[in-house]
Design a protein around this motif. Structure first.
Motif, mmCIF file in Angstrom:
data_model
loop_
_atom_site.group_PDB
_atom_site.id
_atom_site.type_symbol
_atom_site.label_atom_id
_atom_site.label_comp_id
_atom_site.label_asym_id
_atom_site.label_seq_id
_atom_site.Cartn_x
_atom_site.Cartn_y
_atom_site.Cartn_z
ATOM 1 N N LEU A 80 -60.369 -88.516 49.973
ATOM 2 C CA LEU A 80 -61.378 -88.219 50.958
ATOM 3 C C LEU A 80 -60.861 -87.613 52.139
ATOM 4 C CD1 LEU A 80 -64.318 -90.708 50.295
ATOM 5 C CD2 LEU A 80 -64.056 -88.666 49.255
ATOM 6 N N LYS A 117 -63.486 -89.787 45.399
ATOM 7 C CA LYS A 117 -64.000 -89.035 44.355
ATOM 8 C C LYS A 117 -62.876 -89.113 43.318
ATOM 9 C CE LYS A 117 -65.406 -84.531 42.834
ATOM 10 N NZ LYS A 117 -65.543 -82.992 43.159
ATOM 11 N N GLU A 150 -64.418 -95.262 42.739
ATOM 12 C CA GLU A 150 -65.429 -93.937 43.478
ATOM 13 C C GLU A 150 -65.890 -94.549 44.659
ATOM 14 O OE1 GLU A 150 -67.184 -90.863 41.415
ATOM 15 O OE2 GLU A 150 -65.633 -90.832 39.813
ATOM 16 N N ASP A 191 -68.067 -92.469 48.562
ATOM 17 C CA ASP A 191 -68.239 -91.386 49.478
ATOM 18 C C ASP A 191 -67.810 -91.497 50.853
ATOM 19 O OD1 ASP A 191 -69.378 -89.707 47.139
ATOM 20 O OD2 ASP A 191 -71.274 -90.841 47.503
#
Length: 380
Positions: A33, A61, A70, A72
């Motif tokens: 990210l 990701k 994983e 965000d």
């Protein structure tokens, strides 16, 4: 089926011989990210780096080609990265925009134009110390340790010609005299010396180029993106591992502008410094420097700065024609050097030559002036 098993075993043995690792493969993580070129750019870099020497772990990701954790959130990705490093589930990790503690800074690695020489830039992000000269001395030690961890047995060292370079050289020469074993390189310009010119930067004269981290950061950006116009870093290995006297997390930094070729090289760099145990090398190098009087030198530097005695009034001698140059005095000591010579009844002027700061004296006073400056520690 038995032939397949045998071939797999032989392949594993061959890999173990090549890497020297007869246990599990080294795992290098990367957070996906935060790139200005998107997540796919980072994953493409991981795919370019994929080989039989080490495994790659994605954090952020994920992708079907790699083991993935994983999330965000960049903050959460950094927490996962730190946990995996501390547990030993990954040996090093490449990431972006990470804050190191004071005393830790990163050693970048570039490929110079023209001849394609590789060079370590010590350092490129972080703060080794709050005092400029102390930081650059530490940067030299961190650079040597990192180069050794990447397989260079006796890396050569040069200091780029910026503010503090001569004082840094003086400290390193004293450490060398006291038994700290490292090798200075020589500038490829006619006047030589361990203080490097811009030409040496482009030629990759030393294995380790010592600088302050802000200047080093600038060097990294120029070396990595001079062919692309600046918005896409296409060359080199990134800003490198955070190195400190007692820092054990092997975290390597990428710019948010790094393209997939640099991502791939950064992962390779992460593997090399994990295999070479850069943190252990840094401790070893620092211990050697301490045995050569590093702490005492730093203490004396701090005491000198804290000395608040008012400076004595020094009368300038009668002016005379000055045609002889003395180079090697740091710009921060230039005024003090001129006044010191005045105190010895030698007329001197300060100036800037093509190689940096200079003291100007008459031809007859040159050798005497050099001896005075050396005695007072203002000239190497």
């Amino acid at each position: 089926m038995s032939k397949k098993i045998i071939s797999e075993v032989l392949l594993e043995v061959a890999e173990a011989i090549e890497t020297g690792n007869f246990g599990e493969k080294i795992k290098v993580g990367i957070t996906t990210l935060g790139s200005e070129h998107g997540v796919d750019n980072v994953i493409k870099g991981a795919q370019l780096a994929k080989n039989n020497l080490f495994d790659i772990v994605l954090i952020g990701k994920g992708h079907k080609d790699f083991k993935s954790y994983e999330t965000d959130s960049e903050d959460e990705a950094h927490k996962i990265m730190e946990e995996l490093l501390d547990k030993g589930e990954i040996s090093s990790c490449v990431t972006m925009h990470y804050n190191f503690p004071i005393g830790v800074s990163t050693v970048g690695r570039v490929i110079t134009p023209g001849k394609g020489n590789e060079m370590f830039i010590a350092t490129t992000t972080g703060t080794s110390a709050t005092d400029r000269v102390e930081a650059m001395v530490r940067n030299a030690i961190y650079g040597i340790a990192t180069a050794k961890s990447a397989g260079i047995k006796q890396p050569t060292v040069g200091i780029i010609n910026i503010e503090g370079a001569r004082q840094t050289e003086k400290v390193l020469l004293e450490l060398q005299k006291n038994g700290y074993d490292f090798k200075f390189t020589e500038s490829q310009r006619a006047d030589g010396g361990a203080v490097m010119r811009g030409n040496d930067l482009l030629m990759g004269t030393p294995d380790v180029m010592v600088t302050d981290s802000l200047t080093g950061n600038l060097f990294m950006k120029i070396f990595s993106s001079y062919t692309t116009g600046g918005d896409y870093e296409a060359q080199g290995y990134g800003y490198g591992p955070g190195v400190g006297e007692n820092y054990d997390r092997r975290i390597l930094i990428l710019s948010r502008a790094s393209g997939s070729p640099v991502v791939a090289k950064a992962l390779q760099y992460g593997y090399e410094v994990a295999l070479g145990k850069v943190n252990e090398k840094a401790r070893e190098e620092y211990k050697k420097a301490q045995n050569a009087g590093l702490d005492k030198i730093f203490s004396e530097m701090k005491n000198k700065k804290q000395d608040t005695k008012p400076s004595e009034e020094i009368k300038m001698p009668e002016k005379e024609v000055v045609t002889s140059q003395i180079s090697g005095v740091d710009i921060m000591d230039l005024e003090d050097a001129a006044k010191l010579l005045w105190k010895h009844n030698i007329y001197a002027e300060s100036g800037m030559g093509c190689t940096g700061p200079i003291i100007l004296v008459s031809k007859g006073n040159k050798e005497k002036s050099k001896e005075i400056l050396k005695t007072e520690g203002l000239l190497s």
